[in-house]
Design an enzyme around this catalytic site. Structure first.
Site, PDB file in Angstrom:
ATOM      1  N   LYS A  58     -28.947   8.028 -59.949  1.00  0.00           N
ATOM      2  CA  LYS A  58     -30.398   8.587 -59.722  1.00  0.00           C
ATOM      3  C   LYS A  58     -30.457   8.539 -58.039  1.00  0.00           C
ATOM      4  CE  LYS A  58     -30.847   9.374 -63.286  1.00  0.00           C
ATOM      5  NZ  LYS A  58     -30.364   8.920 -64.573  1.00  0.00           N
ATOM      6  N   ILE A 193     -24.895  12.858 -69.142  1.00  0.00           N
ATOM      7  CA  ILE A 193     -24.062  12.377 -67.844  1.00  0.00           C
ATOM      8  C   ILE A 193     -23.372  13.683 -66.886  1.00  0.00           C
ATOM      9  CG2 ILE A 193     -21.840  10.873 -67.242  1.00  0.00           C
ATOM     10  CD1 ILE A 193     -22.839   9.047 -69.271  1.00  0.00           C
ATOM     11  N   GLY A 279     -20.035  11.118 -74.527  1.00  0.00           N
ATOM     12  CA  GLY A 279     -20.867  10.141 -75.549  1.00  0.00           C
ATOM     13  C   GLY A 279     -20.152   8.856 -75.252  1.00  0.00           C
ATOM     14  N   ARG A 280     -20.902   7.907 -75.935  1.00  0.00           N
ATOM     15  CA  ARG A 280     -20.719   6.334 -75.494  1.00  0.00           C
ATOM     16  C   ARG A 280     -20.401   5.670 -76.977  1.00  0.00           C
ATOM     17  NH1 ARG A 280     -21.114   4.401 -70.636  1.00  0.00           N
ATOM     18  NH2 ARG A 280     -21.661   2.349 -71.100  1.00  0.00           N
ATOM     19  N   ASP A 320     -28.141  -0.379 -76.889  1.00  0.00           N
ATOM     20  CA  ASP A 320     -27.057   0.600 -76.972  1.00  0.00           C
ATOM     21  C   ASP A 320     -26.360   0.267 -78.234  1.00  0.00           C
ATOM     22  OD1 ASP A 320     -28.131   2.241 -75.041  1.00  0.00           O
ATOM     23  OD2 ASP A 320     -26.371   2.040 -73.928  1.00  0.00           O
ATOM     24  N   ALA A 328     -32.333   3.307 -71.727  1.00  0.00           N
ATOM     25  CA  ALA A 328     -32.699   1.807 -71.225  1.00  0.00           C
ATOM     26  C   ALA A 328     -34.175   1.480 -71.548  1.00  0.00           C
ATOM     27  CB  ALA A 328     -32.894   2.183 -69.358  1.00  0.00           C
ATOM     28  N   HIS A 452     -56.536  19.845 -59.818  1.00  0.00           N
ATOM     29  CA  HIS A 452     -56.064  20.946 -59.273  1.00  0.00           C
ATOM     30  C   HIS A 452     -55.786  20.742 -57.906  1.00  0.00           C
ATOM     31  CE1 HIS A 452     -55.415  25.174 -58.503  1.00  0.00           C
ATOM     32  NE2 HIS A 452     -55.996  25.020 -57.590  1.00  0.00           N
TER      33      HIS A 452
HETATM   34  P1  FAD Z   1     -26.007  -2.458 -71.190  1.00  0.00           P
HETATM   35  O1  FAD Z   1     -27.150  -1.882 -70.156  1.00  0.00           O
HETATM   36  O2  FAD Z   1     -25.026  -1.666 -71.447  1.00  0.00           O
HETATM   37  O3  FAD Z   1     -25.774  -3.855 -70.945  1.00  0.00           O
HETATM   38  C1  FAD Z   1     -25.042  -4.698 -71.477  1.00  0.00           C
HETATM   39  C2  FAD Z   1     -24.532  -5.816 -70.763  1.00  0.00           C
HETATM   40  O4  FAD Z   1     -23.941  -6.874 -71.644  1.00  0.00           O
HETATM   41  C3  FAD Z   1     -23.446  -5.603 -69.687  1.00  0.00           C
HETATM   42  O5  FAD Z   1     -23.723  -6.151 -68.573  1.00  0.00           O
HETATM   43  C4  FAD Z   1     -22.187  -6.075 -70.515  1.00  0.00           C
HETATM   44  O6  FAD Z   1     -21.356  -6.155 -69.446  1.00  0.00           O
HETATM   45  C5  FAD Z   1     -22.729  -7.237 -71.085  1.00  0.00           C
HETATM   46  N1  FAD Z   1     -21.910  -7.629 -72.235  1.00  0.00           N
HETATM   47  C6  FAD Z   1     -21.286  -6.995 -73.093  1.00  0.00           C
HETATM   48  N2  FAD Z   1     -20.754  -7.879 -74.206  1.00  0.00           N
HETATM   49  C7  FAD Z   1     -20.901  -9.140 -73.559  1.00  0.00           C
HETATM   50  C8  FAD Z   1     -20.397 -10.202 -73.895  1.00  0.00           C
HETATM   51  N3  FAD Z   1     -19.721 -10.363 -74.995  1.00  0.00           N
HETATM   52  N4  FAD Z   1     -20.793 -11.259 -73.328  1.00  0.00           N
HETATM   53  C9  FAD Z   1     -21.622 -11.047 -72.163  1.00  0.00           C
HETATM   54  N5  FAD Z   1     -21.884 -10.299 -71.716  1.00  0.00           N
HETATM   55  C10 FAD Z   1     -21.719  -9.060 -72.511  1.00  0.00           C
HETATM   56  N6  FAD Z   1     -30.856   5.406 -69.623  1.00  0.00           N
HETATM   57  C11 FAD Z   1     -31.993   5.810 -69.559  1.00  0.00           C
HETATM   58  O7  FAD Z   1     -33.076   5.466 -69.940  1.00  0.00           O
HETATM   59  N7  FAD Z   1     -32.365   6.640 -68.154  1.00  0.00           N
HETATM   60  C12 FAD Z   1     -31.223   6.861 -67.273  1.00  0.00           C
HETATM   61  O8  FAD Z   1     -31.658   7.689 -66.328  1.00  0.00           O
HETATM   62  C13 FAD Z   1     -29.906   6.762 -67.612  1.00  0.00           C
HETATM   63  N8  FAD Z   1     -28.954   7.062 -67.026  1.00  0.00           N
HETATM   64  C14 FAD Z   1     -27.712   6.985 -67.191  1.00  0.00           C
HETATM   65  C15 FAD Z   1     -26.465   7.032 -66.573  1.00  0.00           C
HETATM   66  C16 FAD Z   1     -25.239   6.912 -66.788  1.00  0.00           C
HETATM   67  C17 FAD Z   1     -24.276   7.245 -65.831  1.00  0.00           C
HETATM   68  C18 FAD Z   1     -25.049   6.025 -67.887  1.00  0.00           C
HETATM   69  C19 FAD Z   1     -23.554   5.596 -68.351  1.00  0.00           C
HETATM   70  C20 FAD Z   1     -26.063   5.563 -68.896  1.00  0.00           C
HETATM   71  C21 FAD Z   1     -27.539   5.906 -68.436  1.00  0.00           C
HETATM   72  N9  FAD Z   1     -28.522   5.585 -69.333  1.00  0.00           N
HETATM   73  C22 FAD Z   1     -29.595   5.936 -68.874  1.00  0.00           C
HETATM   74  C23 FAD Z   1     -28.138   4.815 -70.598  1.00  0.00           C
HETATM   75  C24 FAD Z   1     -28.507   3.599 -70.066  1.00  0.00           C
HETATM   76  O9  FAD Z   1     -27.756   2.872 -69.212  1.00  0.00           O
HETATM   77  C25 FAD Z   1     -28.484   2.309 -71.538  1.00  0.00           C
HETATM   78  O10 FAD Z   1     -29.007   2.967 -72.457  1.00  0.00           O
HETATM   79  C26 FAD Z   1     -28.727   1.064 -71.256  1.00  0.00           C
HETATM   80  O11 FAD Z   1     -28.242   0.419 -70.081  1.00  0.00           O
HETATM   81  C27 FAD Z   1     -28.543   0.272 -72.405  1.00  0.00           C
HETATM   82  O12 FAD Z   1     -29.073  -1.149 -72.136  1.00  0.00           O
HETATM   83  P2  FAD Z   1     -28.356  -2.375 -72.976  1.00  0.00           P
HETATM   84  O13 FAD Z   1     -29.215  -3.617 -72.379  1.00  0.00           O
HETATM   85  O14 FAD Z   1     -28.488  -2.151 -74.535  1.00  0.00           O
HETATM   86  O15 FAD Z   1     -26.863  -2.358 -72.567  1.00  0.00           O
HETATM   87  P1  NAD Z   2     -24.004  13.071 -74.757  1.00  0.00           P
HETATM   88  O1  NAD Z   2     -23.956  12.885 -76.016  1.00  0.00           O
HETATM   89  O2  NAD Z   2     -25.313  13.250 -73.742  1.00  0.00           O
HETATM   90  O3  NAD Z   2     -23.364  14.461 -74.442  1.00  0.00           O
HETATM   91  C1  NAD Z   2     -21.813  14.262 -74.654  1.00  0.00           C
HETATM   92  C2  NAD Z   2     -21.442  15.959 -74.698  1.00  0.00           C
HETATM   93  O4  NAD Z   2     -20.204  15.904 -75.118  1.00  0.00           O
HETATM   94  C3  NAD Z   2     -22.235  16.683 -76.036  1.00  0.00           C
HETATM   95  O5  NAD Z   2     -22.638  17.876 -75.630  1.00  0.00           O
HETATM   96  C4  NAD Z   2     -20.985  16.765 -77.139  1.00  0.00           C
HETATM   97  O6  NAD Z   2     -21.042  17.904 -77.652  1.00  0.00           O
HETATM   98  C5  NAD Z   2     -19.688  17.087 -75.927  1.00  0.00           C
HETATM   99  N1  NAD Z   2     -18.398  16.635 -76.561  1.00  0.00           N
HETATM  100  C6  NAD Z   2     -18.200  15.480 -77.320  1.00  0.00           C
HETATM  101  N2  NAD Z   2     -17.018  15.854 -77.751  1.00  0.00           N
HETATM  102  C7  NAD Z   2     -16.240  16.788 -76.916  1.00  0.00           C
HETATM  103  C8  NAD Z   2     -14.954  17.078 -76.760  1.00  0.00           C
HETATM  104  N3  NAD Z   2     -14.081  16.608 -77.487  1.00  0.00           N
HETATM  105  N4  NAD Z   2     -14.811  18.004 -76.057  1.00  0.00           N
HETATM  106  C9  NAD Z   2     -16.049  18.804 -75.410  1.00  0.00           C
HETATM  107  N5  NAD Z   2     -17.294  18.448 -75.408  1.00  0.00           N
HETATM  108  C10 NAD Z   2     -17.368  17.237 -76.405  1.00  0.00           C
HETATM  109  O7  NAD Z   2     -23.235  11.616 -74.068  1.00  0.00           O
HETATM  110  P2  NAD Z   2     -23.005  11.412 -72.322  1.00  0.00           P
HETATM  111  O8  NAD Z   2     -23.319  12.577 -71.630  1.00  0.00           O
HETATM  112  O9  NAD Z   2     -21.556  10.873 -72.426  1.00  0.00           O
HETATM  113  O10 NAD Z   2     -24.013  10.284 -72.283  1.00  0.00           O
HETATM  114  C11 NAD Z   2     -24.057   9.141 -73.081  1.00  0.00           C
HETATM  115  C12 NAD Z   2     -25.358   8.595 -73.440  1.00  0.00           C
HETATM  116  O11 NAD Z   2     -25.810   7.830 -72.174  1.00  0.00           O
HETATM  117  C13 NAD Z   2     -26.334   9.621 -73.842  1.00  0.00           C
HETATM  118  O12 NAD Z   2     -26.441   9.974 -74.974  1.00  0.00           O
HETATM  119  C14 NAD Z   2     -27.571   9.028 -73.149  1.00  0.00           C
HETATM  120  O13 NAD Z   2     -28.249   8.359 -74.182  1.00  0.00           O
HETATM  121  C15 NAD Z   2     -27.327   7.939 -72.377  1.00  0.00           C
HETATM  122  N6  NAD Z   2     -27.474   8.619 -70.982  1.00  0.00           N
HETATM  123  C16 NAD Z   2     -28.982   9.004 -70.598  1.00  0.00           C
HETATM  124  C17 NAD Z   2     -29.363   9.457 -69.506  1.00  0.00           C
HETATM  125  C18 NAD Z   2     -30.593   9.701 -69.285  1.00  0.00           C
HETATM  126  O14 NAD Z   2     -31.519   9.252 -69.963  1.00  0.00           O
HETATM  127  N7  NAD Z   2     -31.140  10.375 -68.311  1.00  0.00           N
HETATM  128  C19 NAD Z   2     -28.380   9.539 -68.736  1.00  0.00           C
HETATM  129  C20 NAD Z   2     -26.971   9.457 -68.705  1.00  0.00           C
HETATM  130  C21 NAD Z   2     -26.561   8.984 -69.956  1.00  0.00           C
END
Ligand code: FAD
Ligand code: NAD
Length: 475
Positions: A58, A193, A279-280, A320, A328, A452
């Protein structure tokens, strides 16, 4: 001898640190174990979200939006800005500063709530014993607890024949740190993403091509919203190619050569950088000893019931690394709920009313069911909608793109879903979430006074339109 806690949380992301703080607030002796290290090598609790996810993305979305507005939109307001340039190093430094402030803030919050923090990798064994391998290579620490909350988050999915190398072929971490604007950026996956980070670099001047395997754009989103969004993003210059399957990617002469299959034919594409965002998946690597007894589901996630209980008594999992959306706020609310359940309180999460936001410009936000889902489930519904092009505040601000679409039960009028593509959709969705959480109707939104001129009047009008009585559009 191991240190004994009421609660140990493994993972310090928005799921884990929030669960730890809530557990400590409830009087439970709590530890939080997190292995993430910041760029300075020091502990940086906050997980993916604060370090390499929600927050840094962001920060860059905002910086790039300012640049884009000056370059492309100020002239329309009569503002001439000559000689505008972009300093990527300064932009990244600002982003890193925001991250550091927030991860430092989490450290302080844990301390203020008397949560013991361990910087290291936690592994769960039998009998809720947790061993921590410290990140600074110190001696292993043994801990145990009555309750363990697993919050280990997720990691990016890698696809066959497309290996991450951290420089040319990258995941979100690499794409948040390009040292210069790539002339040509390829993105595999036109999901959240891909669209957010693709937008960042597109606004800064990259030629961005998104390669999406599915025939439908944003397949999870309501179809009308997806259709409008696709049109808007294409107009912004994002080259979104649907039904395009990536077969391989290879770095040759500092270029990423990608082979894609379209309509059974192979084509070659060349990029300066390639972001893989397909995806993740749950992160469980090194988390569980075999005798921990914690079961995984068929997708490799930690198997939990609706109350986040795993297969082992006293072991819970959130965020996650379990079923449900990878968001988040979902992780955090699960963290709060589990802490409260451990403390003997009542708690539950309503997954039906978890809002989604895609932070493109315009933003996409929704809550509840899409029209396709209602059709599939055979639920009778009514539709109302309102375009931002007919909203005074949107036009005054130059935000006429997009619409609000509202779905309510045809017989009871209960609100079933609201879908927005438009400026500030992330904030606008809030009142719809509240209405749905209180099992409100479209009529409730139609009868509430909206200030408004505001963008929120588009929600008001969509609710009126659903009943055939919109004022500022034809019914
Ligand atoms: P995480 O945030 O992944 O935290 C897990 C933590 O556990 C990490 O610090 C990791 O290092 C640690 N860990 C893992 N295994 C161990 C272990 N064995 N011992 C000790 N520590 C460990 N979501 C939104 O809602 N809004 C957004 O705008 C948004 N934007 C995103 C943008 C990107 C580029 C990405 C990749 C994700 C985004 N997400 C967004 C998704 C969001 O980041 C995740 O849903 C969220 O972080 C999940 O939280 P969590 O606590 O489950 O895991
Ligand atoms: P995503 O699931 O949002 O999108 C992945 C896309 O890749 C899909 O459209 C899927 O059809 C496509 N795809 C899958 N395999 C493919 C292939 N082999 N070739 C071409 N396309 C393919 O996943 P992401 O963008 O990696 O993000 C992962 C997760 O992180 C999201 O699902 C979301 O939960 C979280 N996230 C959230 C935010 C937010 O809340 N604003 C921002 C970033 C990430």
């Amino acid at each position: 001898m191991s240190e004994k806690y009421d609660v140990i949380v493994i993972g310090g992301g928005p799921g884990g640190y929030v669960a730890a703080i809530r557990a400590a607030q409830l009087g439970l002796k709590t530890a939080c174990v997190d292995s993430y290290s910041g760029k300075d090598g020091k502990a940086a609790p906050g997980g993916t979200c604060l370090n390499v996810g929600c927050i840094p993305s962001k920060a860059l979305l905002d910086s790039s939006k300012h640049y884009h507005h000056i370059e492309k939109e100020y002239a329309e307001h009569g503002i001439r800005a000559n000689g505008v340039s972009i300093d990527i190093e300064a932009m990244l430094k600002r982003k890193d500063g925001v991250v550091k402030k927030l991860t430092g803030g989490v450290t302080q919050l844990l301390k203020a709530n008397k949560v013991d923090f361990y910087h290291g990798k936690g592994t769960l064994g039998a009998g809720r014993e947790v061993s921590v391998a410290p990140s600074d290579d110190g001696d292993e620490v043994k801990l145990s607890a009555d309750n363990v909350i697993l919050a280990s988050g997720s990691v990016p999915i890698e696809i066959p024949n497309v290996a991450f190398d951290g420089k040319y072929i990258v995941d979100n971490v690499g794409a948040l740190d390009f040292e210069a604007v790539p002339e040509k950026l390829g993105v595999i996956g036109a999901g959240v993403i891909g669209l957010e980070l693709g937008s960042v670099w597109n606004r800064l001047g990259s030629e961005v091509t998104l390669l999406e395997a599915l025939p439908d754009f944003l397949a999870l989103t309501d179809r009308d919203i997806a259709k409008q969004s696709l049109r808007i993003f294409k107009r912004q210059g994002l080259d979104i190619r649907l039904e395009t399957r990536v077969k391989s990617a290879e770095v040759k002469n500092e270029q990423v050569e990608v082979v894609v299959e379209v309509e059974n034919e192979d084509h070659s594409l060349s990029f300066d950088r390639l972001l893989v965002s397909v995806g993740r998946k749950a992160n469980t690597e090194g988390l569980l000893l075999e005798d921990s007894g914690v079961r995984l589901d068929d997708q490799g996630r930690i198997d939990v019931d609706e109350k986040s209980r795993t297969s082992v008594d006293g072991v819970w999992a959130i965020g996650d690394c379990v079923r449900g959306p990878m968001l988040a706020h979902k992780a955090s609310e699960e963290g709060v709920a589990v802490a409260e359940l451990i403390a003997g309180q009542f708690a539950e999460i309503h997954f039906d009313t978890v809002p989604w936001v895609v932070y493109t410009d315009p933003e996409i936000a929704w809550v509840g069911k899409t029209e396709q889902q209602l059709e599939e489930e055979g639920i009778p519904y009514s539709v109302g909608s309102f375009p931002f092009a007919a909203n005074g505040r949107a036009l005054a601000g130059g935000h006429g793109d997009g619409m609000v679409k509202m779905l309510a039960h045809e017989e009871t009028d209960q609100l079933l879903g609201v879908h927005i593509v438009g400026s500030n959709a992330s904030e606008l969705i809030g009142e719809c979430v509240v209405t749905m959480e209180f099992q409100g109707c479209s009529e409730d939104l139609a009868r509430i006074v909206h200030a408004h001129p505001t963008l929120s009047e588009a929600i008001h009008e969509a609710a009126l339109h659903l009943d055939g009585r919109a004022i500022h559009r034809a019914n």
